[in-house]
Write an enzyme that holds these catalytic residues in place. Structure first.
Site, PDB file in Angstrom:
ATOM      1  N   SER A   1     -40.451 129.934 -64.293  1.00  0.00           N
ATOM      2  CA  SER A   1     -41.701 129.994 -64.958  1.00  0.00           C
ATOM      3  C   SER A   1     -41.665 131.176 -65.623  1.00  0.00           C
ATOM      4  CB  SER A   1     -42.819 129.868 -63.762  1.00  0.00           C
ATOM      5  OG  SER A   1     -44.242 129.966 -64.527  1.00  0.00           O
TER       6      SER A   1
ATOM      7  N   HIS B   1     -42.733 125.822 -67.006  1.00  0.00           N
ATOM      8  CA  HIS B   1     -43.902 125.810 -67.059  1.00  0.00           C
ATOM      9  C   HIS B   1     -44.626 126.210 -68.636  1.00  0.00           C
ATOM     10  CE1 HIS B   1     -44.518 126.594 -62.539  1.00  0.00           C
ATOM     11  NE2 HIS B   1     -44.371 125.502 -62.755  1.00  0.00           N
TER      12      HIS B   1
ATOM     13  N   ASP C   1     -44.267 127.248 -57.062  1.00  0.00           N
ATOM     14  CA  ASP C   1     -43.657 125.711 -57.270  1.00  0.00           C
ATOM     15  C   ASP C   1     -42.211 125.799 -57.454  1.00  0.00           C
ATOM     16  OD1 ASP C   1     -43.782 123.455 -58.423  1.00  0.00           O
ATOM     17  OD2 ASP C   1     -43.956 123.900 -60.397  1.00  0.00           O
TER      18      ASP C   1
END
Length: 204
Positions: free
Chosen positions: A26, A53, A146
């Site tokens: 991310s 992401h 995540d």
């Protein structure tokens, strides 16, 4: 690669067959990936699938940008596309990316996971079910949890798990969450992750 890393890589790869790599990242992930993926040779014999992401509301140029730096072919993953060795795939924005049991990609627009779509967990869990112990999962820098559940699934299915050292990550939240949930096989800084992936060539 220093001698310590070389021995660790040789030990962890000994007798292990890897067919595919999945990577999640991310915030700070583009920089980390640009330090890892360009080191892979054109004949790298494994597929590499990446979830980074992204905002839902704009097209992604990740495949185009990374192709300028990589010898391997780079593609944006598409629905029903067959995963092929020797290619790098990026998840498209606005869709969850899964791997089916026949090693094809599947796209869906289910609810975001950890406020993200694509979600790292969804890719990793499905890839673990598809490849089992022949999968390498790598989790890099990021600002959410995540990927923690996905890495745990990879480990439960016998796959190899590698997490970026939180001290080396631009944002430590994501790797730290994965380490807390289930200890990975290796916790490494980016240069050692890059060296591990290139060392995989010797075990093909």
């Amino acid at each position: 690669m220093n001698a310590v890393h070389a021995k660790v890589h040789a030990d962890v790869l000994a007798g292990r067959r890897i067919d595919a790599v999945v990577i999640g990242a991310s915030a700070g992930g583009i920089d980390a990936l640009l330090r890892i993926l360009p080191a892979l040779p054109k004949n790298f014999g494994f597929s590499v699938t990446v979830v980074l992401h992204l905002p839902d509301d704009r097209d992604s140029r990740l495949a185009e940008v990374f192709q300028q730096h990589l010898a391997m072919p780079v593609r944006q993953a598409d629905d029903k596309m067959t995963v092929q060795a020797g290619r790098v795939y990026f998840a498209p924005p606005g869709y969850h990316l899964s791997v089916e049991r026949d090693f094809s990609f599947s796209l869906s627009q289910e609810d975001p996971v950890h406020f993200s779509r694509p979600a790292i967990d969804i890719l990793m869990e499905s890839a673990a079910d598809a490849w089992g112990q022949r999968l390498l999962g790598i989790l890099l820098t990021g600002a959410s949890a995540d990927g923690a559940v996905g890495m745990a699934r990879i480990a439960a299915c016998g796959g190899l798990t590698v997490v970026q050292d939180p001290k080396d990550a631009e944002i430590a939240t994501m790797p730290s969450a994965a380490i807390r949930l289930r200890a990975p096989d290796l916790v490494l800084p980016v240069p050692a992750i890059r060296a591990l992936m290139t060392a995989m060539m010797e075990n093909q």
